[in-house]
Design a protein around this motif. Structure first.
Motif, short mmCIF file in Angstrom:
data_model
loop_
_atom_site.label_atom_id
_atom_site.label_comp_id
_atom_site.label_asym_id
_atom_site.label_seq_id
_atom_site.Cartn_x
_atom_site.Cartn_y
_atom_site.Cartn_z
N THR A 35 12.00 3.56 8.84
CA THR A 35 12.82 3.19 7.92
C THR A 35 12.57 3.59 6.42
O THR A 35 13.62 4.20 5.64
CB THR A 35 12.86 1.62 7.76
N ALA A 36 11.37 3.73 5.65
CA ALA A 36 10.96 4.26 4.66
C ALA A 36 11.58 5.77 4.51
O ALA A 36 12.25 6.27 3.66
CB ALA A 36 9.51 3.97 4.37
N SER A 37 11.25 6.56 5.40
CA SER A 37 11.52 8.04 5.48
C SER A 37 13.16 7.95 5.53
O SER A 37 13.81 8.96 5.03
CB SER A 37 10.92 8.72 6.73
N PRO A 97 0.97 -1.10 0.03
CA PRO A 97 0.03 0.07 -0.18
C PRO A 97 0.99 1.19 -0.06
O PRO A 97 0.09 2.31 -0.44
CB PRO A 97 -0.98 -0.14 1.33
N CYS A 98 2.00 1.28 0.66
CA CYS A 98 3.01 2.32 0.56
C CYS A 98 3.37 2.83 -0.86
O CYS A 98 3.85 3.97 -1.01
CB CYS A 98 4.11 1.96 1.13
N ASN A 99 3.06 2.03 -1.56
CA ASN A 99 3.59 2.14 -3.28
C ASN A 99 2.48 2.12 -4.03
O ASN A 99 2.86 2.25 -5.38
CB ASN A 99 4.77 1.12 -3.71
N GLY A 104 9.39 3.21 -2.22
CA GLY A 104 8.57 3.81 -1.08
C GLY A 104 8.76 3.34 0.08
O GLY A 104 9.43 3.63 0.99
N CYS A 105 8.47 1.92 0.19
CA CYS A 105 8.40 1.37 1.17
C CYS A 105 9.40 0.84 1.64
O CYS A 105 10.83 0.79 0.87
CB CYS A 105 7.45 -0.04 1.21
N ASP A 106 9.97 0.30 3.11
CA ASP A 106 11.36 0.30 3.51
C ASP A 106 12.38 -0.30 2.55
O ASP A 106 13.26 0.00 2.30
CB ASP A 106 11.17 -0.51 4.83
N LYS A 107 11.84 -1.69 2.18
CA LYS A 107 12.85 -2.46 1.27
C LYS A 107 13.05 -2.24 0.04
O LYS A 107 13.95 -2.61 -0.67
CB LYS A 107 12.64 -3.98 1.68
N GLY A 127 6.71 -5.26 0.22
CA GLY A 127 6.05 -4.31 1.29
C GLY A 127 6.21 -4.75 2.43
O GLY A 127 6.04 -6.01 2.78
N GLU A 128 6.50 -3.84 3.51
CA GLU A 128 6.79 -4.13 4.73
C GLU A 128 5.63 -4.75 5.63
O GLU A 128 5.58 -5.51 6.44
CB GLU A 128 7.05 -2.86 5.63
N SER A 129 4.41 -4.20 5.15
CA SER A 129 3.15 -4.42 6.34
C SER A 129 2.58 -5.83 6.01
O SER A 129 1.88 -6.24 6.86
CB SER A 129 2.13 -3.32 6.03
N ASN A 130 2.66 -6.35 4.62
CA ASN A 130 2.10 -7.53 4.38
C ASN A 130 2.91 -8.85 4.34
O ASN A 130 2.47 -9.99 4.62
CB ASN A 130 1.16 -7.38 3.05
N GLY A 176 0.96 7.05 0.19
CA GLY A 176 2.45 7.44 0.77
C GLY A 176 2.86 6.35 1.73
O GLY A 176 2.08 5.29 2.05
N HIS A 177 4.21 6.41 2.01
CA HIS A 177 4.92 5.55 3.01
C HIS A 177 4.61 6.13 4.44
O HIS A 177 3.93 7.22 4.59
CB HIS A 177 6.28 5.18 2.45
N CYS A 178 5.26 5.26 5.28
CA CYS A 178 5.08 5.65 7.00
C CYS A 178 5.88 7.05 7.09
O CYS A 178 6.82 7.46 6.37
CB CYS A 178 6.10 4.69 7.54
N MET A 179 4.97 7.77 7.71
CA MET A 179 5.15 9.38 7.80
C MET A 179 6.01 9.64 9.15
O MET A 179 6.35 10.71 9.49
CB MET A 179 4.02 9.96 7.67
FE1 FES Z 1 5.68 0.45 3.94
FE2 FES Z 1 6.20 1.63 6.63
S1 FES Z 1 4.94 -0.26 5.90
S2 FES Z 1 6.70 2.36 4.86
#
Ligand code: FES
Length: 576
Positions: free
Chosen positions: A204-206, A57-59, A125-128, A89-92, A197-200
């Motif tokens: 790690t993403a920012s 979802p972040c991307n 966008g997302c961390d990795k 993606g980090e969240s899933n 967007g990614h985590c605000m």
């Molecule tokens: Fe994707 Fe934090 S879960 S940026």
């Protein structure tokens, strides 16, 4: 027009130039995209490497940004061709997105090399996704520019800003400690992620977006514009224009990703209070481009950098405020004396020129040097008989009183053991103990999951305890906080001393002295080592087996050993 602009024959012409059977095949099939004849006249072919996925979802908004990049490429006389990359993606993703960072980097590297591409725009966008794309592009060394997806707007709940991840951990502990109702917990869910967007938080993403900018891989300002801010769309379009110029100048990652650039990135991570995950990612990127970089560099270069950006998880604000305060260029002007300003950036300018004119617009968010959030930011690298090859801790996210602490170990053999026993009322633990988690490193989990910030036992939360020393070979979410020792190397599953810790052992953490010591004599450790058996876990084959067999330890970036290095972009053979 384009033949005049390009002073040299481009790589893509090995596919599209000429009048033989192979050129016919390459052009003819591409024409089913509706491309006219002059699309193949020698103009730069720009790959747009897109980690768009509705499962990340972040991307998920990156197709819109890709359209802006394409417009920019076309304006500058290039041919834009978008392609998908594995979106980790980090969240899933289970068991952890980190397991797939290296796989995604393989996808990116091989796709760029195997195709008629002269330069590439990396949409992440997302961390990795950011490190994976940069690692893959670095191993090919064709001109590359990063465009980040940008952070979400601030989360909002009950009239206050809430931060991705950071407030999830807090809410979750409040629920477990009886301070928040389940209904309120559920209500907070929708308010946390309310735009693309990614985590605000400065998770790690920012952090990795800031790292990409500090490395010189983006146009100035890339890191902080919110995903939905029109200035991000504008930056994407400008990046599309710029990559065409980079191809003409042959401005490749190896010219940007110099030792100077990595040193700048380490200092920036200290000043932003960035995620510990930046350590493994930057080590892996440096390995791909052939720049020597070590954990010792992290400690030496980051030690005296004050954290000036007052963002969660260490501070108060979120990326939206960081943007309004001037973003990364403004922050870099605050620490200009610590940076190597002549490092080249993809803009074609030296870093010092790229940030010239940037101003801090809010000194609450980007603090003055004499009013830092933490005087010594950066990442502390610990060593000792418990971590011969190093471990890391983020002092700005820790409880100051716990930075020097000796406690009794309470050991969990793996994450399942932890989950089974942590809330057992009979667990022999108090707030002075040190929680130790084994077998969650690169090989052990596998994939070095973000489980190092172990939740505290419920019975201690109910007493009001909010932090304890925790030690593991795992990573921690960049949005998390606490006195958490991470990335212990060698990991337990590789026979590191972490595997030898037993309940009741005393452990000393001394962050000012950078020491992590297991207070057990060497003869006893030798006895335990002789009895140690690697954890028995059935691998399912496929990529997971390849990963476990070939992954390097955290102190080397947790890359696969055979991926380290730059293999260039030459492909000598035709396909038909
Ligand atoms: Fe994707 Fe934090 S879960 S940026």
């Amino acid at each position: 027009m384009n033949e005049q602009k390009s002073r040299r024959r481009l790589r893509s012409q090995a596919w599209f130039g000429g009048q033989d059977k192979d050129a016919f095949i390459h052009r003819s099939w591409m024409k089913n995209n509706g491309l006219p004849d002059d699309a193949f006249d020698g103009r730069p072919v720009i790959g747009i490497c897109n980690t768009f996925s509705e499962l990340t979802p972040c991307n998920a908004h990156l197709r819109e940004l890709a359209a802006k990049v394409k417009a920019g490429v076309l304006e500058a006389g290039g041919l834009p061709l978008e392609f998908p990359a594995f979106s980790c993606g980090e969240s899933n993703l289970r068991p952890t997105a980190m397991l797939f960072r290296n796989l995604a980097s393989i996808d990116v590297e091989e796709t760029i090399r195997a195709n008629p591409i002269d330069g590439v725009v990396l949409l992440a966008g997302c961390d990795k996704t950011t490190p994976a794309l940069v690692m893959g592009a670095a191993s090919c060394d064709l001109p590359a520019i990063v465009v980040s997806g940008g952070p979400m707007l601030n989360g909002r709940y009950q009239g206050r800003a809430i931060g991705s991840g950071t407030d999830v951990w807090k809410f979750s502990e409040d629920v477990r400690g009886g301070k928040m109702s389940m209904q309120d917990f559920m209500n907070a869910e929708s308010g946390m992620s309310r735009s693309a967007g990614h985590c605000m938080t400065m998770g790690t993403a920012s952090t990795m977006a800031c790292v990409a900018e500090a490395l010189g891989l983006t146009l100035p300002g890339n890191a902080a514009y919110p995903a939905v801010d029109a200035r991000r769309a504008r930056l994407a379009q400008l990046s599309g224009r710029r990559i065409v110029g980079m191809v003409e100048e042959d401005l490749r990652p190896s010219k940007v990703l110099t030792r100077q650039a990595f040193e700048n990135a380490i200092r920036v991570v200290g000043a932003i209070g960035g995620s510990t995950n930046a350590v493994v990612h930057l080590l892996a990127i440096a390995g791909r481009i052939g720049v020597p970089l070590s954990l010792a560099d992290w400690d030496r270069l980051g030690r005296d950098v004050p954290t000036l950006v007052d963002l969660m998880p260490a501070g108060r604000f979120l990326m939206e405020e960081f943007c309004y305060a001037g973003g990364l260029p403004a922050l870099m002007t605050r620490i200009a004396d610590l940076l190597q300003l002549d490092a080249l950036t993809v803009s074609g300018l030296a870093l010092g020129q790229a940030i010239a004119g940037a101003e801090v617009l809010d000194a609450e968010v980007i603090r003055e040097r004499d009013k830092p959030l933490t005087p010594q930011g950066g990442i502390a690298v610990l060593r000792g008989n418990l971590a011969p090859n190093g471990a890391v801790l983020k002092p700005s996210a820790a409880t100051p009183e716990l930075l020097t602490h000796t406690g009794r170990a309470v050991v969990f053999a793996d994450i399942d053991d932890f989950k089974r026993r942590v809330d057992d009322p009979a667990l022999d633990i108090d707030e002075h103990c040190i929680m130790v988690l084994q077998n969650c490193g690169p090989r052990g989990y596998p994939g070095m999951a973000e489980v190092g910030n172990m939740a505290l036992p419920r019975k201690l939360l109910e007493k009001g305890v909010r932090d304890m020393v925790r030690i593991s070979d795992a990573r921690m979410s960049g949005t998390a906080f606490g006195t958490v020792v991470l990335h212990v190397a060698p990991e337990a599953a590789a026979g590191g001393p972490l595997a030898l810790v037993r309940d009741g052992d005393l452990i000393t953490l001394d962050v000012p002295a950078r020491r992590l010591h297991l207070e057990v004599d060497e003869a006893e450790l030798e006895r335990r080592r002789a009895d140690w058996m690697p954890p028995r876990r059935k691998l399912r084959g496929g990529y997971e087996t390849l990963y476990v067999e070939r992954v390097e330890q955290a102190d080397r970036g947790a890359d696969l050993d055979f991926l380290v290095g730059c293999r260039g972009h030459e492909v000598p053979r035709e396909s038909h």
